[in-house]
Design a protein around this motif. Sequence first.
Motif, short mmCIF file in Angstrom:
data_model
loop_
_atom_site.label_atom_id
_atom_site.label_comp_id
_atom_site.label_asym_id
_atom_site.label_seq_id
_atom_site.Cartn_x
_atom_site.Cartn_y
_atom_site.Cartn_z
N ALA A 18 113.15 -5.89 42.10
CA ALA A 18 113.04 -5.14 42.78
C ALA A 18 111.56 -4.38 43.04
CB ALA A 18 114.76 -4.15 43.32
N GLN A 19 111.59 -4.39 41.49
CA GLN A 19 110.22 -3.03 41.05
C GLN A 19 108.96 -3.68 41.49
OE1 GLN A 19 110.91 -1.74 37.03
NE2 GLN A 19 112.44 0.04 37.67
N ALA A 20 109.27 -5.49 41.37
CA ALA A 20 107.96 -5.76 41.15
C ALA A 20 107.39 -6.36 42.65
CB ALA A 20 107.80 -7.13 40.77
N LEU A 129 108.89 7.18 33.18
CA LEU A 129 108.82 6.97 34.42
C LEU A 129 108.78 6.38 35.38
CD1 LEU A 129 105.91 7.91 35.50
CD2 LEU A 129 104.60 5.59 34.89
N THR A 130 109.58 7.20 36.54
CA THR A 130 110.28 6.77 37.74
C THR A 130 109.53 6.96 38.85
OG1 THR A 130 112.57 6.98 36.78
CG2 THR A 130 111.75 6.50 38.99
N LEU A 131 109.48 6.02 39.94
CA LEU A 131 107.69 5.95 41.07
C LEU A 131 108.78 6.00 40.74
CD1 LEU A 131 105.21 3.46 39.86
CD2 LEU A 131 105.06 5.42 39.09
N PRO A 137 113.70 4.14 36.01
CA PRO A 137 112.16 4.28 35.73
C PRO A 137 112.07 2.91 35.14
CG PRO A 137 113.84 4.68 34.56
CD PRO A 137 114.67 4.30 35.13
N LEU A 138 110.30 2.72 34.66
CA LEU A 138 109.90 1.37 34.61
C LEU A 138 110.09 1.66 33.05
CD1 LEU A 138 106.06 2.06 36.50
CD2 LEU A 138 108.35 0.69 36.99
N ASP A 139 110.12 -0.19 32.42
CA ASP A 139 110.89 -0.21 31.37
C ASP A 139 109.64 -0.97 30.81
OD1 ASP A 139 111.18 -1.47 29.20
OD2 ASP A 139 112.03 -3.59 29.92
#
Length: 258
Positions: A18-20, A129-131, A137-139
């Motif tokens: 989902a993040q990608a 860190l969460t965008l 948050p990002l791994d």
Amino acid sequence: MSRTVKRAFRFRFYPTDAQATELSRTFGCVRLVYNMALQARTEAWTQRQERINYNATSALLTAWKKTDDLAFLSEVSSVPLQQALRHLQTAYTNFWAKRARHPTFKSKKRSRRSAEYTASAFRWRDGRLTLAKMTEPLDVVWSRPLPDGASPSTVTVSCDAAGRWFVSLLCDDMIAQAPATGRVGIDAGIDSLLTLSTGEKITNPRHEQADRQRLARAQRNLARKQKSSANRAKARIAVARIHARIADRRRDHLHKLT
């Protein structure tokens, strides 16, 4: 005595599917907004001799989001889009000041895929860190620690041609000034042979100017030779010999000074 500087800390991270997907859409929107703003500024100048600034392109972005064809721009975080317009403004500022060439359009295949987030578009809490537009948050692989008490002011996410994801955090860092030792520092230069930490410069020997003229002629001759040819190999050797001659004469001159 110490001073505060801005430092970027770059780390590898592994996004979820989902993040990608979200970041890939953001990259595409950033590139599209940059190119559209560049097109608008170029047409304004060529057709009306009008310089459009950041505020005007920001108003254009607001109008674009209200159209049916570009409504998808509202689905990603607005901060990276605004940052793209700021980067374009910086590129034009450098162009008008004759420090750089005219900005060029971003290519889907050749340009760097990246997006920049300012403090209002990310959350930094307990080293996580969460965008914007993301719930997790990002791994991030924290390969080195951030400065004590550091809090990122800007976060840049990018993906290279090999599909690797990176995040760069811009933070304040304190650098302690080394104590004076009483010694004089020496720096070898091009315009001058040596530059001392006191500001004194030791000029190049007179023969070096002639050597550099020979070097320039040899380099021009090398550039004219056909690649992979025997003549090019000979020209490359000639350039290397002149380089070696300059280095040897500099070394001999330094021995005489000392």
